[in-house]
Design an enzyme around this catalytic site. Structure first.
Site, PDB file in Angstrom:
ATOM      1  N   LYS A   1      -2.601 -10.942  -3.530  1.00  0.00           N
ATOM      2  CA  LYS A   1      -2.006 -12.210  -3.068  1.00  0.00           C
ATOM      3  C   LYS A   1      -3.138 -13.146  -2.643  1.00  0.00           C
ATOM      4  O   LYS A   1      -3.114 -13.734  -1.552  1.00  0.00           O
ATOM      5  CB  LYS A   1      -1.063 -11.952  -1.876  1.00  0.00           C
ATOM      6  CG  LYS A   1       0.314 -11.483  -2.238  1.00  0.00           C
ATOM      7  CD  LYS A   1       1.162 -12.550  -2.918  1.00  0.00           C
ATOM      8  CE  LYS A   1       1.660 -13.614  -1.983  1.00  0.00           C
ATOM      9  NZ  LYS A   1       2.469 -14.627  -2.703  1.00  0.00           N
TER      10      LYS A   1
ATOM     11  N   TYR B   1      -2.796  -1.685   6.943  1.00  0.00           N
ATOM     12  CA  TYR B   1      -2.507  -0.283   7.277  1.00  0.00           C
ATOM     13  C   TYR B   1      -3.538   0.342   8.211  1.00  0.00           C
ATOM     14  O   TYR B   1      -3.338   1.455   8.690  1.00  0.00           O
ATOM     15  CB  TYR B   1      -2.492   0.562   5.994  1.00  0.00           C
ATOM     16  CG  TYR B   1      -1.138   0.698   5.381  1.00  0.00           C
ATOM     17  CD1 TYR B   1      -0.525  -0.412   4.828  1.00  0.00           C
ATOM     18  CD2 TYR B   1      -0.480   1.911   5.338  1.00  0.00           C
ATOM     19  CE1 TYR B   1       0.723  -0.310   4.252  1.00  0.00           C
ATOM     20  CE2 TYR B   1       0.773   2.021   4.768  1.00  0.00           C
ATOM     21  CZ  TYR B   1       1.358   0.909   4.224  1.00  0.00           C
ATOM     22  OH  TYR B   1       2.584   1.023   3.656  1.00  0.00           O
TER      23      TYR B   1
ATOM     24  N   ASP C   1       3.700 -11.132  -6.335  1.00  0.00           N
ATOM     25  CA  ASP C   1       5.119 -11.465  -6.535  1.00  0.00           C
ATOM     26  C   ASP C   1       5.421 -11.647  -8.021  1.00  0.00           C
ATOM     27  O   ASP C   1       6.454 -11.166  -8.518  1.00  0.00           O
ATOM     28  CB  ASP C   1       5.543 -12.693  -5.713  1.00  0.00           C
ATOM     29  CG  ASP C   1       4.513 -13.804  -5.714  1.00  0.00           C
ATOM     30  OD1 ASP C   1       3.314 -13.494  -5.716  1.00  0.00           O
ATOM     31  OD2 ASP C   1       4.900 -14.977  -5.732  1.00  0.00           O
TER      32      ASP C   1
ATOM     33  N   ASP D   1       2.084   0.022  -1.728  1.00  0.00           N
ATOM     34  CA  ASP D   1       3.246   0.714  -1.178  1.00  0.00           C
ATOM     35  C   ASP D   1       4.528   0.189  -1.828  1.00  0.00           C
ATOM     36  O   ASP D   1       5.359   0.955  -2.335  1.00  0.00           O
ATOM     37  CB  ASP D   1       3.271   0.469   0.338  1.00  0.00           C
ATOM     38  CG  ASP D   1       4.239   1.374   1.054  1.00  0.00           C
ATOM     39  OD1 ASP D   1       4.596   2.426   0.488  1.00  0.00           O
ATOM     40  OD2 ASP D   1       4.654   1.040   2.180  1.00  0.00           O
TER      41      ASP D   1
END
Ligand code: NAI
Length: 424
Positions: free
Chosen positions: A218, A148, A284, A308
């Protein structure tokens, strides 16, 4: 004018604090006036008239552009800087005006590094889950780093050619699959950025006596950025909160050194003594788990992009995407802007149909941040009562079995009535 100030890590809130607000574009006008009235009523009721907010309008968005020729006037920034705590309605994102987003500009200017999103279910609100009451989480999303940061170069530009050349010749990168047509973005994730976010999440869990903080990342793929977030997060918990937390890291260490039984017993002992369990999960798997076993999560600390996605999924799980509140906070300076999380809803603007609850619940978060919890609780319990009876704006009632659709103004009156009738 009385100002909220931060002194020695404590927020000092006078009885009549000046609070700057941005009305917002589109439905902003309708919801902001309702929200201010409801908050005023709750504060009056909770504190018997001893406390009262002095609202001070500051301009941003279309209204600012039309009146002052600027989308985000310097005076607005100065007011938020000076008065510390503020609230805002939704703002139109200017197209082609050199500002990517007014929200992002405000966050960056005041270095509001935490995006705080509490997610809970209100009885009566229809959701896609069978047991939505099991969802009760508070998301701490990092707000200043990650992909971002806006550091990117478009395919086919001379800048991109320079970056590619550097990567190839200086860094020996040979893995870019289609160099001729690729764009590139940079993902900065730092120790400082991670630590201040994770620190805020742990402090929140400790103060609110919550069972766990989960680091969502992740790191299995992005080893130094998201993997760093996990590593630095655990290290911070063990270094700064040794008496308040017990980490999964430590659990695994005991398991390796002394066996599973010893690890489980250390864990049980930590839980019994009220320690916050710090664990981690890959993003995930986390998204799956939130649907399958949401009760396992309490406070979430995560990076910007993951945050987000996670915020929207969790809000949708409680049927609250339109009523989800949020805040952007710098816990070091005390600066905080509470906001409606939806946009300006141009399709319903001016129709007296908008749901004020996202901004209203952000107002509740603001009252809690100020330590005026009693007033916040009055608003929350008024909403609980109304939703359970099926009283809401049409965006919610169309999914309710017993729904009675109200206009923005009618619904706001109902909330005020509930607050007036509540026993203090
Ligand atoms: P939106 O959130 O304004 O609208 C999406 C849908 O949700 C529309 O059907 C709208 O009617 C409905 N909706 C939104 N808020 C509602 C409410 N309180 N009550 C009832 N229904 C509601 O998103 P959209 O259309 O993508 O964006 C419109 C403008 O808002 C754009 O300029 C966008 O950049 C801006 N925006 C601003 C945000 C902010 O200031 N925090 C956040 C998201 C978008």
């Amino acid at each position: 004018m009385q100002k909220i100030v931060k002194q020695n890590d404590t927020l000092i809130v006078p009885d009549n604090p000046t609070i700057p607000f941005i009305e917002g574009d589109g439905i902003g006008k309708e919801i902001t006036s309702s929200v201010k009235r409801i908050i005023d009523k709750a504060v009056e009721k909770a504190f018997g008239g001893e406390k009262k907010i002095e609202w001070m309008e500051v301009l941003a968005g279309e209204k600012a552009y039309n009146q002052a020729g600027s989308w985000l006037p310097q005076e607005t920034m100065d007011a938020f800087r000076e008065y510390l705590v503020g609230i805002k309605g939704p703002l139109t994102t200017p197209v082609g005006e050199g500002i990517r987003s007014l929200n992002v500009a405000l966050r960056q200017e005041l270095d509001l590094y935490v995006c705080l999103r509490p997610v809970r279910w209100f009885k009566g609100v229809t959701t896609p889950l069978l047991e939505p009451e099991k969802v009760n989480v508070t998301i701490f999303r990092e707000n200043t780093e990650d992909i971002y940061a806006g550091i990117e170069w478009a395919a086919g530009t001379p800048e991109l050619q320079k970056v590619l050349k550097f990567l190839k010749e200086e860094m020996g990168v040979a893995k870019i699959r289609f160099p001729e047509t690729t764009s590139i973005g940079v993902k900065p994730v730092s120790v400082e950025g991670t630590e201040r976010l994770v620190r805020a999440a742990i402090q929140y869990a400790v103060e609110h006596k919550l069972p766990s903080v989960t680091l969502v990342h992740k790191g299995n793929i992005m080893k130094f950025t998201e993997g760093g977030f996990k590593k630095w997060g655990y290290a911070l918990a063990e270094r700064e909160f040794p008496n308040e937390t017990f980490t999964e890291n430590k659990f695994n260490k005991i398991k390796t050194e002394k066996g599973l039984e010893a690890a489980v017993s250390a864990y049980n002992e930590a839980v019994e003594s009220g320690k916050v369990f710090i664990k981690d999960v890959i993003a995930d798997a986390f998204l799956q788990n939130t649907l399958l076993k949401p009760e396992e999560y309490s406070v979430i600390a995560t990076l910007n992009l993951n945050g987000d996605y996670i915020s929207d999924q969790l809000a949708a799980m409680v049927g609250g995407i339109g009523i989800a509140p949020g805040a952007n906070i710098n816990y070091n300076t005390g600066h905080a802007i509470f906001e409606a999380t939806h946009g300006t809803a141009p399709d319903i603007a001016g129709k007296n149909k908008a749901n004020p609850c996202s901004m209203l619940l952000s107002g509740v978060m603001m009252l809690e941040y100020m330590g005026w919890n009693k007033a916040g609780e009055l608003i929350t319990s008024a909403l609980e009562t109304l939703f359970e009876k099926g009283i809401a704006t049409s965006d919610l009632t169309r999914f309710m079995k017993n729904g009675q659709a109200k206009s923005t103004l009618e619904f706001s009156e109902e909330v005020i009535l509930q607050i007036e009738q509540s026993i203090s």
